[in-house]
Design a protein around this motif. Structure first.
Motif, mmCIF file in Angstrom:
data_model
loop_
_atom_site.group_PDB
_atom_site.id
_atom_site.type_symbol
_atom_site.label_atom_id
_atom_site.label_comp_id
_atom_site.label_asym_id
_atom_site.label_seq_id
_atom_site.Cartn_x
_atom_site.Cartn_y
_atom_site.Cartn_z
ATOM 1 N N VAL A 162 -0.798 -8.265 -28.053
ATOM 2 C CA VAL A 162 -0.161 -6.961 -27.823
ATOM 3 C C VAL A 162 1.322 -7.020 -28.170
ATOM 4 O O VAL A 162 1.878 -6.092 -28.785
ATOM 5 C CB VAL A 162 -0.377 -6.520 -26.363
ATOM 6 N N ASP A 163 1.973 -8.105 -27.780
ATOM 7 C CA ASP A 163 3.397 -8.270 -28.098
ATOM 8 C C ASP A 163 3.622 -8.320 -29.606
ATOM 9 O O ASP A 163 4.586 -7.736 -30.132
ATOM 10 C CB ASP A 163 3.921 -9.537 -27.426
ATOM 11 N N LEU A 196 3.297 -4.791 -31.023
ATOM 12 C CA LEU A 196 4.510 -4.016 -30.762
ATOM 13 C C LEU A 196 5.654 -4.450 -31.673
ATOM 14 O O LEU A 196 6.444 -3.617 -32.138
ATOM 15 C CB LEU A 196 4.915 -4.176 -29.291
ATOM 16 N N TYR A 197 5.736 -5.749 -31.905
ATOM 17 C CA TYR A 197 6.768 -6.253 -32.821
ATOM 18 C C TYR A 197 6.589 -5.691 -34.228
ATOM 19 O O TYR A 197 7.554 -5.232 -34.850
ATOM 20 C CB TYR A 197 6.713 -7.784 -32.834
ATOM 21 N N LEU A 201 5.050 -2.910 -34.989
ATOM 22 C CA LEU A 201 5.286 -1.465 -34.939
ATOM 23 C C LEU A 201 6.778 -1.157 -34.969
ATOM 24 O O LEU A 201 7.234 -0.290 -35.735
ATOM 25 C CB LEU A 201 4.633 -0.892 -33.671
ATOM 26 N N ILE A 202 7.550 -1.853 -34.143
ATOM 27 C CA ILE A 202 8.994 -1.608 -34.100
ATOM 28 C C ILE A 202 9.655 -2.024 -35.411
ATOM 29 O O ILE A 202 10.576 -1.354 -35.908
ATOM 30 C CB ILE A 202 9.617 -2.345 -32.901
#
Length: 285
Positions: free
Chosen positions: A128-129, A132-133, A135-136
């Motif tokens: 998940v991390d 998110l990385y 995506l950002i």
């Protein structure tokens, strides 16, 4: 601003001192709890080892004293149990050995079950991390690639009764301020290196649990020779008793082999064979 800065620094210093104090006290309490856990586990082990049925507790290890006792029985023309057969070698362990007994395998599986559960959770959070990385990072690239806006600024004023443009200028501004755009950082070493060390330590301790139990047994029997003698006699008699029952079991297992014969399922073939053998015997006569 100076007064506010001083108050913030004072609160920060107080928090740092409190955190260091709590960390120091926590480390001492953790060391004390570990020592207390070792003492309690040692006391429980000795209670079981020296109890009324202590000669039965974890009595699956073939020690050097057991080998000497079996050799003595052999010289006196009494029944002996060494060497062990294939089935007995799976249950009983010759010290020292890395072999695990069935009970230790079950305990090791229960020990690794929560470890694997937490590992699965760590992998899930890491996935998940990482998403998110990504995506950002992609949003960051999209924001930086957006073209800026060209702004025209005109100042109008009234001078000597007439209105006109006093100042006219144009400048470009970006859609997003670079300092406001988040810059993610993927810290693999800060997460997976400590986790790998913890997992490796737990695996080593789990695999060495058998050796630790053997070491506890050897140290205990060296201090209590009477208990050691009782354990050796009990294990020796137990092995002899099991071996004495093996022929009966083998005899009981013979009828099961008869079911595998083809004549049991097709008796006609047996009758045909008998008819063929009877004329052959008459010819010989």
């Amino acid at each position: 601003m100076n007064d506010t800065r001083g108050e913030v620094l004072g609160v920060l210093h107080h928090m740092v001192v409190t955190t260091e104090l709590l960390t120091s006290v926590g480390q001492k309490l953790l060391a004390l709890a570990g020592l207390l856990l070792i003492l309690v586990s040692t006391g429980l082990f000795l209670k079981r080892f020296l109890g009324p049925c202590g000669w039965k507790y974890e009595n699956v290890y073939i020690t050097k004293q057991f080998v000497r006792f079996d050799e003595k029985e052999r010289h006196q023309q009494r029944p002996c149990v060494l060497p062990l057969n294939k089935k007995e070698r799976k249950k009983y362990v010759i010290v020292p050995s890395l072999q695990l007994t069935p009970k230790e395998k079950k305990t090791l599986g229960l020990f690794f079950l929560p470890v694997l559960t937490y590992l699965y959770m760590w992998v899930l959070f890491a996935a998940v991390d990482y998403l998110l990385y990504r995506l950002i990072s992609s949003m960051n690239k999209q924001f930086q690639s957006l073209p800026g806006l060209e702004v025209h600024l005109k100042l109008r004023g009234e001078k000597q009764g007439t209105q006109g443009v006093v100042h006219d200028s144009a400048f470009n501004i970006s859609m997003f301020e670079p300092s406001c755009i988040p810059k993610p950082r993927l810290s693999v070493s800060e997460t997976w290196v400590p986790l790998s060390i913890i997992l490796l330590t737990l695996i080593i301790l789990g695999l060495l649990s058998s050796m630790l139990m053997q070491l506890k047994i050897l140290v205990s029997v060296s201090f209590y020779p009477k208990v050691e003698r009782e354990r050796i006699e009990y294990l020796h008699a137990k092995l002899l008793e099991k071996r004495s029952k093996q022929p009966l079991r083998e005899a009981d297992g013979k009828p099961s082999l008869y079911f595998k014969k083809i004549h049991f399922w097709f008796p006609v073939l047996k009758m045909i064979r008998k008819k063929q053998t009877i004329p052959a015997n008459e010819d010989d006569l």
